[in-house]
Design a protein around this motif. Structure first.
Motif, mmCIF file in Angstrom:
data_model
loop_
_atom_site.group_PDB
_atom_site.id
_atom_site.type_symbol
_atom_site.label_atom_id
_atom_site.label_comp_id
_atom_site.label_asym_id
_atom_site.label_seq_id
_atom_site.Cartn_x
_atom_site.Cartn_y
_atom_site.Cartn_z
ATOM 1 N N TYR A 285 0.813 -1.206 0.000
ATOM 2 C CA TYR A 285 0.000 0.000 0.000
ATOM 3 C C TYR A 285 0.854 1.266 0.000
ATOM 4 C CZ TYR A 285 -4.522 -2.276 0.760
ATOM 5 O OH TYR A 285 -5.667 -3.022 0.601
ATOM 6 N N ASN A 286 2.102 1.138 0.362
ATOM 7 C CA ASN A 286 2.939 2.318 0.601
ATOM 8 C C ASN A 286 4.001 2.547 -0.460
ATOM 9 O OD1 ASN A 286 1.700 3.224 3.062
ATOM 10 N ND2 ASN A 286 2.603 1.458 4.088
ATOM 11 N N GLY A 287 3.731 2.089 -1.678
ATOM 12 C CA GLY A 287 4.593 2.428 -2.798
ATOM 13 C C GLY A 287 5.684 1.433 -3.133
ATOM 14 N N PHE A 288 5.701 0.276 -2.457
ATOM 15 C CA PHE A 288 6.788 -0.682 -2.681
ATOM 16 C C PHE A 288 6.271 -2.027 -3.196
ATOM 17 C CE2 PHE A 288 8.243 2.254 0.593
ATOM 18 C CZ PHE A 288 9.452 2.675 0.065
ATOM 19 N N GLN A 289 5.045 -2.058 -3.691
ATOM 20 C CA GLN A 289 4.473 -3.337 -4.078
ATOM 21 C C GLN A 289 5.273 -4.031 -5.165
ATOM 22 O OE1 GLN A 289 1.724 -4.223 -6.992
ATOM 23 N NE2 GLN A 289 0.109 -4.863 -5.601
ATOM 24 N N GLU A 290 5.612 -3.303 -6.212
ATOM 25 C CA GLU A 290 6.308 -3.910 -7.344
ATOM 26 C C GLU A 290 7.678 -4.444 -6.927
ATOM 27 O OE1 GLU A 290 3.200 -1.164 -8.726
ATOM 28 O OE2 GLU A 290 4.899 -0.895 -7.381
ATOM 29 N N PHE A 291 8.399 -3.670 -6.124
ATOM 30 C CA PHE A 291 9.702 -4.143 -5.640
ATOM 31 C C PHE A 291 9.532 -5.387 -4.774
ATOM 32 C CE2 PHE A 291 12.979 -4.234 -2.337
ATOM 33 C CZ PHE A 291 14.110 -4.333 -3.123
ATOM 34 N N PHE A 292 8.491 -5.394 -3.946
ATOM 35 C CA PHE A 292 8.256 -6.535 -3.062
ATOM 36 C C PHE A 292 8.018 -7.806 -3.870
ATOM 37 C CE2 PHE A 292 5.657 -9.453 -0.668
ATOM 38 C CZ PHE A 292 6.137 -9.378 0.627
ATOM 39 N N LEU A 293 7.195 -7.723 -4.921
ATOM 40 C CA LEU A 293 6.892 -8.913 -5.717
ATOM 41 C C LEU A 293 8.158 -9.523 -6.317
ATOM 42 C CD1 LEU A 293 3.668 -7.746 -7.604
ATOM 43 C CD2 LEU A 293 3.806 -9.357 -5.697
ATOM 44 N N ALA A 294 9.060 -8.664 -6.797
ATOM 45 C CA ALA A 294 10.309 -9.164 -7.371
ATOM 46 C C ALA A 294 11.266 -9.651 -6.280
ATOM 47 C CB ALA A 294 10.971 -8.081 -8.210
ATOM 48 N N ALA A 295 11.403 -8.871 -5.209
ATOM 49 C CA ALA A 295 12.348 -9.221 -4.143
ATOM 50 C C ALA A 295 11.972 -10.520 -3.452
ATOM 51 C CB ALA A 295 12.420 -8.085 -3.120
ATOM 52 N N LEU B 4 5.952 -9.566 -13.375
ATOM 53 C CA LEU B 4 5.448 -9.311 -14.717
ATOM 54 C C LEU B 4 4.102 -9.978 -14.998
ATOM 55 C CD1 LEU B 4 8.801 -9.259 -16.682
ATOM 56 C CD2 LEU B 4 7.100 -7.421 -16.543
ATOM 57 N N PHE B 5 3.474 -10.573 -13.988
ATOM 58 C CA PHE B 5 2.021 -10.742 -14.104
ATOM 59 C C PHE B 5 1.296 -9.930 -13.041
ATOM 60 C CE2 PHE B 5 3.256 -14.824 -11.963
ATOM 61 C CZ PHE B 5 2.531 -14.724 -10.786
ATOM 62 N N GLY B 6 2.007 -9.559 -11.964
ATOM 63 C CA GLY B 6 1.401 -8.703 -10.953
ATOM 64 C C GLY B 6 1.077 -7.311 -11.470
ATOM 65 N N VAL B 7 1.951 -6.755 -12.316
ATOM 66 C CA VAL B 7 1.710 -5.403 -12.814
ATOM 67 C C VAL B 7 0.489 -5.342 -13.727
ATOM 68 C CG1 VAL B 7 4.056 -4.528 -12.540
ATOM 69 C CG2 VAL B 7 3.460 -5.803 -14.619
ATOM 70 N N TYR B 8 0.155 -6.455 -14.373
ATOM 71 C CA TYR B 8 -1.051 -6.482 -15.189
ATOM 72 C C TYR B 8 -2.295 -6.553 -14.295
ATOM 73 C CZ TYR B 8 1.880 -6.991 -19.305
ATOM 74 O OH TYR B 8 2.817 -6.761 -20.302
ATOM 75 N N SER B 9 -2.207 -7.282 -13.183
ATOM 76 C CA SER B 9 -3.295 -7.264 -12.203
ATOM 77 C C SER B 9 -3.503 -5.849 -11.674
ATOM 78 C CB SER B 9 -2.975 -8.208 -11.041
ATOM 79 O OG SER B 9 -2.965 -9.552 -11.446
ATOM 80 N N ASN B 10 -2.408 -5.166 -11.372
ATOM 81 C CA ASN B 10 -2.511 -3.803 -10.862
ATOM 82 C C ASN B 10 -3.198 -2.880 -11.865
ATOM 83 O OD1 ASN B 10 -1.168 -4.648 -8.602
ATOM 84 N ND2 ASN B 10 0.794 -3.722 -9.143
ATOM 85 N N THR B 11 -2.891 -3.077 -13.133
ATOM 86 C CA THR B 11 -3.515 -2.248 -14.164
ATOM 87 C C THR B 11 -5.016 -2.478 -14.194
ATOM 88 O OG1 THR B 11 -1.480 -2.317 -15.473
ATOM 89 C CG2 THR B 11 -3.496 -1.684 -16.624
ATOM 90 N N ASN B 12 -5.429 -3.724 -14.047
ATOM 91 C CA ASN B 12 -6.855 -4.032 -14.016
ATOM 92 C C ASN B 12 -7.528 -3.477 -12.762
ATOM 93 O OD1 ASN B 12 -9.180 -5.864 -15.124
ATOM 94 N ND2 ASN B 12 -9.027 -6.370 -12.954
#
Length: 332
Positions: free
Chosen positions: A174-184, A218-226
């Motif tokens: 929720y605090n701006g680090f979601q994409e980094f978290f998914l990869a890390a 690279l499938f999480g970011v598509y969920s985020n877009t939806n």
């Protein structure tokens, strides 16, 4: 003061649901056990150890025990992360929006709290039970590990402390680090386990760990877009929410290009076998198709589904590369 019959009936129904044990299927859906993509780190690490021939003196049985225990911890941690994410999404209403009647492509049953097959207290108890199971499994894995370099142990501790806080307490997503978290999360599911088994940190292993972590991203970011409307409404700061549509598309393209750069650049730099980009070429080609599907044709959920299958294909190819190196050599 008398209670209206409708209200009394509603309270009775809620009390009955509280008292009724939930089925194991509801808990399996809460834990998202069908999404096993992070668990593929375990066979990948096993293949890496075979390829490098560096088992740090461990017996086959001992190494398998560590792999199985680490996998058990991964499953438990992923279950805790998904559980607390669902509790948070249920509380703030974002899941009701993202999985509501206006989103027929997504099955409501995947959200047991919204569907009413689990109560919030049941979910929270399950979340903490899975955190405890994770700690037990990883403590046993570290104890039995043939090598315990400080960086690997620190990675396991970081996973245990932060993994379930994706949408809970720290609310990382929720605090701006979601994409980094998914990869890390993917990186830390690979590198510490390899370190526990070998005591080493190898260049090609690092490349594969980075590629592995980019898969769920690279499938999480598509969920985020939806999910932009629901996430924006509750203040979830994803790139899709914060950026313009063009900026979000550029971000996803950049992440896809980074994956290609790792696959090609590692061979050019002599870190990977020269034939590594040839084997992984289907991943790069399909990744481009995924972006076109999502951001040119507008089929975001189709692109997301392709991303899931593409991550699994990439993992299979990485395992194949490692086994080929073990059998025929290749510079690892």
């Amino acid at each position: 003061m008398s209670v209206a019959p409708e209200q009394a009936a509603l309270e009775a129904a809620v009390s009955t649901r509280e008292a009724t044990p939930a089925s194991w299927r509801a808990y399996a859906r809460l834990a998202k056990l069908d999404i096993y993509d992070y668990y593929l780190s375990v066979p990948l690490v096993g293949a890496m150890v075979v390829a490098t021939g560096s088992g740090s003196g461990a017996s086959v049985g001992g190494a398998l025990a560590v792999l199985v225990l680490f996998l058990g911890g991964e499953v438990a941690m992923s279950a805790a992360m998904c559980t607390f994410d669902d509790v948070t999404g249920y509380r703030d209403g974002s899941d009701a929006v993202n999985y509501g009647p206006d989103a027929p492509a997504r099955r409501l049953a995947r959200k047991p709290l919204v569907a009413g097959t689990l109560t919030e207290p049941q979910a929270i108890r399950f979340g903490w039970a899975t955190v405890a199971a994770c700690v037990v499994c990883w403590l046993a894995a570290v104890t039995l590990a043939p090598a315990r370099p400080g960086w690997a142990v620190a990675g396991v501790v970081a996973l245990a402390v932060c993994g379930f806080q994706y949408s809970w307490w720290l609310r990382i997503s929720y605090n701006g680090f979601q994409e980094f978290f998914l990869a890390a999360l993917g990186w830390l599911f690979v590198l510490p386990l390899y370190g526990l088994l070998t005591g080493r940190f190898d260049g090609f292993v690092a490349v594969q760990a980075l590629v592995f972590g980019l898969g769920p991203l690279l499938f999480g970011v598509y969920s985020n877009t939806n999910d932009i409307p629901g996430d924006r409404a509750v203040g979830r700061k994803t790139v899709a929410v914060l950026a313009s549509p063009r900026g979000n598309a550029a971000f996803v393209a950049g992440c896809s290009a980074l994956e290609a750069a790792l696959l090609v650049g590692s061979a050019i730099a002599g870190i990977a076998p020269w034939w590594f980009p040839l084997v992984t070429a289907p991943v790069m080609a399909l990744r481009a198709r995924q972006w076109v599907l999502g951001f040119v044709r507008g089929d975001i959920l189709v692109a997301r589904r392709l991303g899931i299958h593409l991550h699994r294909l990439c993992c299979a190819l990485l395992v194949g590369v490692d086994l080929a190196v073990a059998a025929f050599g290749g510079g690892l």
